[in-house]
Design a protein around this motif. Structure first.
Motif, PDB file in Angstrom:
ATOM      1  N   TYR A  37       0.796  -1.238   0.000  1.00  0.00           N
ATOM      2  CA  TYR A  37       0.000   0.000   0.000  1.00  0.00           C
ATOM      3  C   TYR A  37       0.826   1.284   0.000  1.00  0.00           C
ATOM      4  O   TYR A  37       0.265   2.367  -0.093  1.00  0.00           O
ATOM      5  N   LEU A  40       0.053   3.353  -3.035  1.00  0.00           N
ATOM      6  CA  LEU A  40      -1.368   3.553  -3.353  1.00  0.00           C
ATOM      7  C   LEU A  40      -1.660   5.058  -3.378  1.00  0.00           C
ATOM      8  O   LEU A  40      -1.314   5.771  -2.440  1.00  0.00           O
ATOM      9  N   ASP A  41      -2.257   5.495  -4.463  1.00  0.00           N
ATOM     10  CA  ASP A  41      -2.444   6.940  -4.626  1.00  0.00           C
ATOM     11  C   ASP A  41      -3.934   7.269  -4.665  1.00  0.00           C
ATOM     12  O   ASP A  41      -4.475   7.585  -5.709  1.00  0.00           O
ATOM     13  N   GLU A  42      -4.594   7.160  -3.519  1.00  0.00           N
ATOM     14  CA  GLU A  42      -6.023   7.486  -3.439  1.00  0.00           C
ATOM     15  C   GLU A  42      -6.248   8.344  -2.208  1.00  0.00           C
ATOM     16  O   GLU A  42      -5.522   8.233  -1.233  1.00  0.00           O
ATOM     17  N   ARG A 310      -4.551   4.614   2.984  1.00  0.00           N
ATOM     18  CA  ARG A 310      -3.514   3.579   3.129  1.00  0.00           C
ATOM     19  C   ARG A 310      -3.634   2.867   4.480  1.00  0.00           C
ATOM     20  O   ARG A 310      -3.452   1.660   4.573  1.00  0.00           O
ATOM     21  N   ARG A 313      -6.368   0.253   4.412  1.00  0.00           N
ATOM     22  CA  ARG A 313      -6.007  -0.936   3.633  1.00  0.00           C
ATOM     23  C   ARG A 313      -5.005  -1.794   4.403  1.00  0.00           C
ATOM     24  O   ARG A 313      -5.108  -3.018   4.432  1.00  0.00           O
TER      25      ARG A 313
END
Ligand code: GLU
Length: 340
Positions: A37, A40-42, A310, A313
């Protein structure tokens, strides 16, 4: 009148716990979650408190503290951030410890509102009740219950208690404090609204200031992990060995976190992760596995409810991989022991 009169304190309490996997497995599985994660780019960094908008979205720290005192850290675990709403969990614990099982239930409540953390409507819909200590109004009402002769003594006890959970003195970030104090009009309005319903026994401006200061204590991801591990360890900080609160306070605190800790996504979080948790708008999360330990994470980009993407997750991954989910069971193996 509560449905459960809760007069069961005379029943001796047992706790079913289990243990974390072996240390080398914990390290391997945490590395797996961190790597998966890290990029992870959200999510979006909060900026309604202006200074929070300056946080680096790439930061990601992941920590675990076991009830045996084992600490494992990965990534940006030395980067400080303001504790924000994670403080609500531990101030709840301090007030619960001081005032007992019923008081917060009666005065604040323990049910989720299903509405955003700074909702005004939630109060109006519930006859002035803030409903629980994990939203802003409820946290302000909870902080107002800290015993003490004056604001200074209440602050000293609050910061002393949170520091005992963390295992070292926590300090206010003055820059974040200024940014928040200059813009927290909504929290001031929530304080006044509670006052108008007769739900605050102290001056709203004073208690909102105390609440603001509790939110701007600087921590790293290992601090929420240690603080959570103290709740997982029946109230004893597993790193310092100090008893901070009673086992009964831990039980009550974790119950409230399970139902209300992750904003209006608390149900989804429990469904996916199965642990009491609390997050804050600066990107921190604590997830507690009673009797085993706690995860702490820091990563600023948030989902629309205010939970670090992140962090969620990584917690979901580790809840499964480390066997932390409170609702997961395996078939009883009669070769391992008898029920009698
Ligand atoms: N100090 C922040 C506020 O009052 C905390 C919010 C949060 O972390 O949920 O808005």
């Amino acid at each position: 009148m509560p449905v459960f009169e809760a007069h069961i304190e005379d029943v001796e309490q047992r706790a079913l716990t289990g243990t974390l996997p072996a240390q080398q497995d914990v390290i391997r599985l945490m590395t797996q979650a961190y790597q998966r994660y890290r990029t992870l780019d959200e999510g979006v960094v909060a900026d309604y408190i202006p200074i929070l908008g300056r946080a680096d979205p790439a930061r990601f720290g992941l920590s675990l503290v076991g009830v045996n005192g084992f600490v494992h850290e990965l990534g940006d675990t030395a980067v400080g951030f303001s504790i924000q709403s994670i403080s609500k969990a531990f101030v709840f614990a301090l007030v619960r410890e001081a005032l007992g099982h019923e008081k917060l239930h009666e005065v604040v409540g323990v049910n989720n509102t299903g509405l955003p953390f700074n909702s005004v409507i939630a109060i109006e819909l519930n006859d002035g009740s803030p409903m629980n200590s994990m939203n802003n109004a409820g946290a302000i009402a909870t902080t107002a219950l800290i015993p003490g002769a004056d604001a200074q003594q209440r602050w000293d006890d609050l910061v002393g208690g949170l520091s005992a959970f963390a295992g070292h003195p926590l300090e206010v970030d003055q820059e974040v404090y200024r940014s928040e104090a200059e813009t927290n009009h909504r929290n001031q309005a929530l304080g006044r609204l509670l006052q108008s319903y007769g739900r605050l026994a102290v001056d709203p401006a004073e208690v909102v200031d105390l609440y603001t200061r509790q939110c701007v204590l600087t921590v790293t991801s290992t601090d929420p992990a240690t603080m959570g591990a103290t709740l997982a360890d029946g109230g004893v900080n597993p790193v310092t060995g100090e008893r901070v609160v009673s086992a009964e306070t831990c039980r009550d605190t974790l119950a409230v976190l399970a139902s209300c800790g992750m904003y209006e996504r608390s149900g989804e979080w429990l469904f996916e992760i199965g642990l009491p948790g609390k997050s804050g708008v600066s990107g921190g999360i604590v997830a507690v596995s009673p009797g085993k330990g706690a995860l702490g994470s820091f990563s600023p980009p948030l989902d629309p409810a205010g939970n670090s993407v992140r962090g969620q997750r990584a917690c979901a991954h580790l809840s499964r991989a480390l066997g932390l989910n409170l609702f997961a069971s395996a078939r009883f193996d009669s070769t391992e022991g008898a029920l009698a």
